[in-house]
Each structure stands twice: as C-alpha cells, then as structure tokens.
Design a protein around this motif. Structure first.
Motif, PDB file in Angstrom:
ATOM      1  N   ALA A   1       3.188   2.743 -12.977  1.00 24.44           N
ATOM      2  CA  ALA A   1       2.990   3.821 -11.999  1.00 24.44           C
ATOM      3  C   ALA A   1       2.351   5.040 -12.663  1.00 24.44           C
ATOM      4  CB  ALA A   1       4.326   4.190 -11.362  1.00 24.44           C
ATOM      5  N   VAL A   2       2.812   5.376 -13.875  1.00 22.10           N
ATOM      6  CA  VAL A   2       2.216   6.513 -14.579  1.00 22.10           C
ATOM      7  C   VAL A   2       0.765   6.201 -14.940  1.00 22.10           C
ATOM      8  CG1 VAL A   2       2.339   7.904 -16.672  1.00 22.10           C
ATOM      9  CG2 VAL A   2       4.435   7.357 -15.417  1.00 22.10           C
ATOM     10  N   ARG A   3       0.489   4.961 -15.348  1.00 19.94           N
ATOM     11  CA  ARG A   3      -0.892   4.599 -15.690  1.00 19.94           C
ATOM     12  C   ARG A   3      -1.797   4.653 -14.466  1.00 19.94           C
ATOM     13  NH1 ARG A   3       0.174   0.013 -17.371  1.00 19.94           N
ATOM     14  NH2 ARG A   3       0.556   0.561 -19.563  1.00 19.94           N
ATOM     15  N   LEU A   4      -1.306   4.206 -13.313  1.00 17.80           N
ATOM     16  CA  LEU A   4      -2.113   4.240 -12.090  1.00 17.80           C
ATOM     17  C   LEU A   4      -2.380   5.682 -11.660  1.00 17.80           C
ATOM     18  CD1 LEU A   4      -3.448   2.744  -9.741  1.00 17.80           C
ATOM     19  CD2 LEU A   4      -1.210   2.709  -8.596  1.00 17.80           C
ATOM     20  N   ALA A   5      -1.382   6.555 -11.717  1.00 17.66           N
ATOM     21  CA  ALA A   5      -1.582   7.964 -11.336  1.00 17.66           C
ATOM     22  C   ALA A   5      -2.524   8.662 -12.305  1.00 17.66           C
ATOM     23  CB  ALA A   5      -0.231   8.673 -11.287  1.00 17.66           C
ATOM     24  N   ALA A   6      -2.374   8.414 -13.611  1.00 18.26           N
ATOM     25  CA  ALA A   6      -3.256   9.037 -14.599  1.00 18.26           C
ATOM     26  C   ALA A   6      -4.695   8.563 -14.432  1.00 18.26           C
ATOM     27  CB  ALA A   6      -2.757   8.737 -16.004  1.00 18.26           C
ATOM     28  N   GLU A   7      -4.880   7.283 -14.128  1.00 18.67           N
ATOM     29  CA  GLU A   7      -6.236   6.764 -13.908  1.00 18.67           C
ATOM     30  C   GLU A   7      -6.881   7.408 -12.679  1.00 18.67           C
ATOM     31  OE1 GLU A   7      -9.275   4.027 -15.222  1.00 18.67           O
ATOM     32  OE2 GLU A   7      -7.311   4.492 -16.079  1.00 18.67           O
ATOM     33  N   ALA A   8      -6.114   7.611 -11.631  1.00 19.76           N
ATOM     34  CA  ALA A   8      -6.665   8.230 -10.409  1.00 19.76           C
ATOM     35  C   ALA A   8      -7.028   9.697 -10.667  1.00 19.76           C
ATOM     36  CB  ALA A   8      -5.657   8.095  -9.283  1.00 19.76           C
ATOM     37  N   VAL A   9      -6.167  10.434 -11.363  1.00 22.19           N
ATOM     38  CA  VAL A   9      -6.466  11.855 -11.638  1.00 22.19           C
ATOM     39  C   VAL A   9      -7.666  11.960 -12.557  1.00 22.19           C
ATOM     40  CG1 VAL A   9      -5.581  13.948 -12.692  1.00 22.19           C
ATOM     41  CG2 VAL A   9      -4.107  12.589 -11.209  1.00 22.19           C
ATOM     42  N   GLN A  10      -7.744  11.095 -13.568  1.00 19.42           N
ATOM     43  CA  GLN A  10      -8.873  11.148 -14.489  1.00 19.42           C
ATOM     44  C   GLN A  10     -10.186  10.899 -13.760  1.00 19.42           C
ATOM     45  OE1 GLN A  10      -8.783  11.950 -17.583  1.00 19.42           O
ATOM     46  NE2 GLN A  10     -10.768  11.304 -18.398  1.00 19.42           N
ATOM     47  N   ARG A  11     -10.230   9.950 -12.883  1.00 20.05           N
ATOM     48  CA  ARG A  11     -11.470   9.665 -12.163  1.00 20.05           C
ATOM     49  C   ARG A  11     -11.754  10.713 -11.092  1.00 20.05           C
ATOM     50  NH1 ARG A  11     -13.499   4.337 -12.778  1.00 20.05           N
ATOM     51  NH2 ARG A  11     -12.250   3.118 -14.262  1.00 20.05           N
ATOM     52  N   ALA A  12     -10.729  11.329 -10.519  1.00 19.94           N
ATOM     53  CA  ALA A  12     -10.952  12.380  -9.526  1.00 19.94           C
ATOM     54  C   ALA A  12     -11.519  13.638 -10.145  1.00 19.94           C
ATOM     55  CB  ALA A  12      -9.648  12.694  -8.804  1.00 19.94           C
ATOM     56  N   VAL A  13     -11.171  13.928 -11.406  1.00 20.62           N
ATOM     57  CA  VAL A  13     -11.643  15.133 -12.064  1.00 20.62           C
ATOM     58  C   VAL A  13     -13.022  14.926 -12.659  1.00 20.62           C
ATOM     59  CG1 VAL A  13     -11.168  16.739 -13.945  1.00 20.62           C
ATOM     60  CG2 VAL A  13      -9.306  15.964 -12.484  1.00 20.62           C
TER      61      VAL A  13
ATOM     62  N   LYS B   1       0.838  -1.210   0.000  1.00 16.27           N
ATOM     63  CA  LYS B   1       0.000   0.000   0.000  1.00 16.27           C
ATOM     64  C   LYS B   1       0.874   1.262   0.000  1.00 16.27           C
ATOM     65  CE  LYS B   1      -1.704   1.041   3.950  1.00 16.27           C
ATOM     66  NZ  LYS B   1      -0.852   2.243   4.243  1.00 16.27           N
ATOM     67  N   THR B   2       1.832   1.338   0.908  1.00 12.95           N
ATOM     68  CA  THR B   2       2.692   2.514   0.968  1.00 12.95           C
ATOM     69  C   THR B   2       3.552   2.638  -0.283  1.00 12.95           C
ATOM     70  OG1 THR B   2       2.741   2.373   3.387  1.00 12.95           O
ATOM     71  CG2 THR B   2       4.470   3.661   2.332  1.00 12.95           C
ATOM     72  N   THR B   3       3.988   1.520  -0.846  1.00 19.32           N
ATOM     73  CA  THR B   3       4.778   1.561  -2.076  1.00 19.32           C
ATOM     74  C   THR B   3       3.951   2.113  -3.228  1.00 19.32           C
ATOM     75  OG1 THR B   3       6.110  -0.325  -1.318  1.00 19.32           O
ATOM     76  CG2 THR B   3       6.122   0.177  -3.680  1.00 19.32           C
ATOM     77  N   ALA B   4       2.705   1.694  -3.329  1.00 16.30           N
ATOM     78  CA  ALA B   4       1.836   2.215  -4.390  1.00 16.30           C
ATOM     79  C   ALA B   4       1.573   3.708  -4.189  1.00 16.30           C
ATOM     80  CB  ALA B   4       0.517   1.427  -4.408  1.00 16.30           C
ATOM     81  N   ALA B   5       1.348   4.132  -2.949  1.00 18.01           N
ATOM     82  CA  ALA B   5       1.138   5.566  -2.689  1.00 18.01           C
ATOM     83  C   ALA B   5       2.376   6.372  -3.048  1.00 18.01           C
ATOM     84  CB  ALA B   5       0.764   5.769  -1.226  1.00 18.01           C
ATOM     85  N   ALA B   6       3.573   5.842  -2.730  1.00 21.57           N
ATOM     86  CA  ALA B   6       4.805   6.552  -3.071  1.00 21.57           C
ATOM     87  C   ALA B   6       5.001   6.621  -4.583  1.00 21.57           C
ATOM     88  CB  ALA B   6       6.003   5.860  -2.407  1.00 21.57           C
ATOM     89  N   LEU B   7       4.673   5.579  -5.322  1.00 18.29           N
ATOM     90  CA  LEU B   7       4.802   5.600  -6.782  1.00 18.29           C
ATOM     91  C   LEU B   7       3.856   6.628  -7.404  1.00 18.29           C
ATOM     92  CD1 LEU B   7       5.158   1.781  -7.575  1.00 18.29           C
ATOM     93  CD2 LEU B   7       6.938   3.545  -7.699  1.00 18.29           C
ATOM     94  N   VAL B   8       2.627   6.688  -6.903  1.00 14.53           N
ATOM     95  CA  VAL B   8       1.658   7.643  -7.443  1.00 14.53           C
ATOM     96  C   VAL B   8       2.109   9.070  -7.139  1.00 14.53           C
ATOM     97  CG1 VAL B   8      -0.715   8.472  -7.250  1.00 14.53           C
ATOM     98  CG2 VAL B   8      -0.252   6.018  -7.370  1.00 14.53           C
ATOM     99  N   ALA B   9       2.514   9.321  -5.897  1.00 17.44           N
ATOM    100  CA  ALA B   9       2.958  10.670  -5.541  1.00 17.44           C
ATOM    101  C   ALA B   9       4.194  11.075  -6.331  1.00 17.44           C
ATOM    102  CB  ALA B   9       3.245  10.738  -4.038  1.00 17.44           C
TER     103      ALA B   9
END
Length: 484
Positions: free
Chosen positions: A469-481, A254-262
C-alpha cells in the motif's frame, strides 16, 4: 515765536484723555473776548497760531498782551472783573469737552497716586443682559447615587444549521450562506440491525507467518527501500494533486485499493488529504475508511460551494476519519441520482486546491465520470485482478489511454490484486506484459483482513499488504508530481 497753549499730553494706551480743571471766572472772561482779533495794518507781528498758543499755566499767570491801536499805543489790559464775555472759538474748543472725552479718573481706594478709569455711560452693560453674581455660599449640589448597569441577556443559540446527533461522528456545519434546500440528516453507514452480525476482524497474516517474521531480522536493503518510499510519499506536491482510481470491471478491489492509498497518505503526510467518492452506485468507501455516519454528499455540496470558502468552511461539510484525513461520499447509502460530469468537475476543482492530495474513487470504465477522471487527473491507478482476462483487459485500457491527445501512460500505475491465496498466473510475466506500455505495476497480495470486508484497521493488515500500500501510494504521488 510767542508762547502758546501746549498740546494736550498724550494718553497712555488704554487710558482716557484727562484735561485740567479751569475756574469758572476765567471761562466767563474768555467768553467775553471777541472771536478774532482785529487786523491792524502795520502790526508789528501777526497773531500767534493755535500751535503757538501758550500753555494753560502761562495764560493764568501772565496777562494776555492787548493788540495796539491805530496810533501804535498799546491798549489797556483788561482786569478779571472787566474781562469781555466772549472768548475765541479756538481757545474754547481746546477746553470744551469733546464727544470722545471722558471725565477724570477717580483715585483708587487705598492706593495713593494711582487712578482707575471711571465706567463710561455708553459702555455700560444693560441690566437685563448683565450676568447675575454667584452667591457667596452656594448650596451643595446633590450627587446621584451610582446605578448598576443592566446585564444583557445571553445570545440565543444558532438554529439555522442544527448539529448532528451525538452518536454521529460528524462536526457541526459552519454556516457560510443560507441554504436553498433543507440541511441533510446524518445517516449511519452500517445498518444497526446488521452490526451484531459482524464477527471479530482477522489479522492479515497467520500466526505462523507473524512468528517467522519476528524471528527473521530486517536486512539493510529492506530498510533502505522503506526510507525511499517514505521520501517519495512525503515529498511536497505544490498545488493540490488529484489521483483517480478506477477499474475495468466491478468486484476487483477498486474501493479497497483507493482506501489503502488514502489511508497511507493520511498516516504519513502532515498536510490534509481528502478521500473523494465519485461512485454513486452504493459505494462502500465510507465503510472501508471507518466512518460511522455520513451527511453531505458530492451532489449537495456542489450546490453550495463558492470560491470564497476556505478550508475551515469546507471541512464543516466533510466527514472526519478516525486516523486523520477527510471523506466526501458520493451518496448517503441510498439509491439516488447518479453523479454526473458537471458535478464531478465542480467538486474536484473547488476542493483540490485546499488539500495536498485528493484520492477519487471513481466508477468503473467506460463510464463518463471515469473517463473524465482519467483525462483530468494528475495520476491514475487502474485496478485489475491478477487473472488472465484481467491482465488482458487492462492492456486494452492502457492502449486507449495512449491514444489520448495528452498521453496519460507516464502518470498511470496498475494495481494487480490477488483475490485468493494461491494464484495460477505468473506474476513476473503479467508485470512485464503491462510495463511494455510505460506504466508502473504494484502487486497487492491476498490479505485475510481485507478479504473479510468491513472497516480497514491498519494494525491488522499483513506486513506485505502494508508495504504494498505504501509503495502504491508513493508511486502515484511520484508520478503526479513529476509527470509532464
């Protein structure tokens, strides 16, 4: 009409009235005249009025006519020697100096035909009030020599909030208010006694894989996918967006995924990004992001936050990361009070308006802070191991999210992590099972650099890990917006 004395000449403005001088013999003869001529019946003409009195030159050259007697015979004209001693009052009044008459002006010296007014006694200034005349040759006034201005002493250094030690990578706190408690001290994230035990970090890809990737040419489809992910990652967010990261159990990355996204957001976005640690159970987010020391925690910052604080005030209490971005830890590497829901709400509501995206590393479900974060975040990332029990438990959590008053499934992404190089579970079947609820699924492959622990170095990540990691961050931003 008989000739009389002419009226007194009008005086010019600012000049005193001047009357001609009369001989004393004439004045004595006029005083001897009776006050008023006797009225004789049948007189040929009345006595002249004061307005018709002959002028002074005529009175001096011509003898005044005597009044006729009762028989009509004119009386003998008196001579200057036998002139009466009295004169009429009207004539004397015209020659007697009045209270407002002034003496004749004196002639100005050196100027013929021009006169100046003589000073009046009543207008004279008393000697005690007269200003003294200046001397003809006044003595010189001494001028004092210029004196050098005193140099103010330098200001004393501000000591209310001491700066951290030179070894700590933490900026000095910008004082915004007096603290009601002592300022915390900086604490190293890694024990110095364990630092020599850390080995050399490994690369995520093996040598053979890196060699094969350098030989293989990048296809056009890979380039198009990378450009699309960057557009989704860099899209404007408007107000600050909060992305909560949680899991169904600990030890799944969990923390590793959060660090990759950030880290992906901090590297590809130009606006500020905050990594918030909301897991006070000795979290390791500061270590994974490469912070050398921490100072302020969520609990301490929540006690001094005010609505008037701006981004510059807040960043003085945060930890700057080596590759950009900011970090706010939940603890300082010590066992302390757990993070409660009011503190989490206070910190997230006050900080997210200053940052484009805030990535919160929450505790595991079903903790109170984790459930609050899943309910209030704009996007959610549920980290699950790519095992049979991990995928089954994640489906249960997704069914719980669907039962919330406001469905959170459209803004949820599941991150499947591989803890070993070889996995027995079919990835396609696991992704299909989770996508039935309407969430997004991203697979984080096994990476030797991540499995070794320690600070994450982006240049040592495997190529597949960086793209995931880039795909996971982009997916989160897209759904947040775009999520409702």
């Amino acid at each position: 009409m008989s000739a009389g004395l002419p009226p007194a000449p009008a005086s010019l403005p600012g000049e005193a009235t001047v009357r001609p001088a009369v001989p004393e013999s004439l004045l004595a003869s006029l005083k001897s005249l009776p006050d008023q001529a006797p009225e004789t019946p049948g007189a040929p003409e009345p006595a002249p009025s004061p307005a018709e009195t002959p002028s002074l030159p005529d009175a001096l050259t011509k003898s005044p006519a005597a009044a006729p007697d009762a028989a009509g015979t004119p009386a003998p004209q008196p001579t200057p020697e036998s002139a009466p001693d009295a004169a009429p009052r009207s004539v004397l009044a015209s020659f007697a100096p009045g209270p407002h008459d002034t003496p004749a002006p004196a002639e100005a010296p050196g100027v013929s035909g021009r006169t100046v007014d003589a000073p009046q006694p009543e207008d004279a200034v008393p000697a005690e009030f007269a200003a003294p005349l200046p001397p003809e040759n006044p003595p010189p006034v001494p001028v004092p020599a210029p004196q050098a201005l005193p140099v103010p002493p330098p200001p004393a250094p501000y000591t209310t909030h001491p700066a951290p030690p030179a070894t700590a990578n933490v900026p000095a706190v910008r004082p915004s208010a007096e603290l009601a408690f002592p300022s915390p001290e900086s604490v190293l994230t890694v024990d110095p006694r364990l630092a020599p035990a850390a080995g050399k970090p490994l690369h995520g890809d093996s040598v053979a894989r890196r060699t094969g990737r350098s030989i293989r040419r990048i296809t056009s489809s890979d380039a198009e996918e990378g450009a699309r992910l960057l557009r989704d990652l860099q899209q404007p967010t408007g107000i600050g967006r909060l992305v909560a990261v949680t899991s169904i159990r600990g030890g799944v990355g969990k923390t590793t995924a959060a660090a990759l996204v950030a880290r992906s957001l901090q590297m590809h976005r130009r606006d500020p990004v905050l990594a918030l640690e909301a897991d006070a159970a000795l979290g390791t987010l500061a270590v994974r992001l490469g912070a050398e020391s921490v100072r302020w925690s969520c609990v301490e910052l929540a006690r001094i936050l005010t609505p008037r604080m701006d981004l510059l005030d807040i960043t003085g209490y945060l930890v700057p990361l080596p590759n950009g971005g900011w970090l706010l830890p939940a603890s300082r590497g010590r066992v302390g009070p757990p993070l409660d829901v009011p503190t989490y709400r206070t910190v997230t509501l006050a900080l997210r308006r200053h940052f484009a995206v805030t990535v919160a590393d929450c505790e595991t479900l079903p903790g109170e802070v984790a459930r609050t974060a899943m309910d209030t975040a704009h996007a959610r990332i549920v980290v699950a191991p790519m095992t049979l029990e991990g995928v089954g438990g994640t489906r249960v959590v997704l069914d719980w999210l669907a039962g919330l008053p406001k469905s959170a499934l459209p803004s949820t992404v599941v991150a499947l992590t591989s803890g070993a190089p070889d996995q027995n579970l079919d990835l396609s079947a696991a992704e299909a099972h989770l996508r039935e609820t309407g969430v997004g699924v991203v697979h984080l492959p096994y990476d030797r650099h991540l499995a070794a622990g320690g600070p994450i170095q982006p240049e040592l990540l495997a190529e597949s890990t960086r793209r995931a990691a880039v795909r996971l961050a982009a997916e989160a931003v897209q759904r947040a917006v775009w999520a409702p």
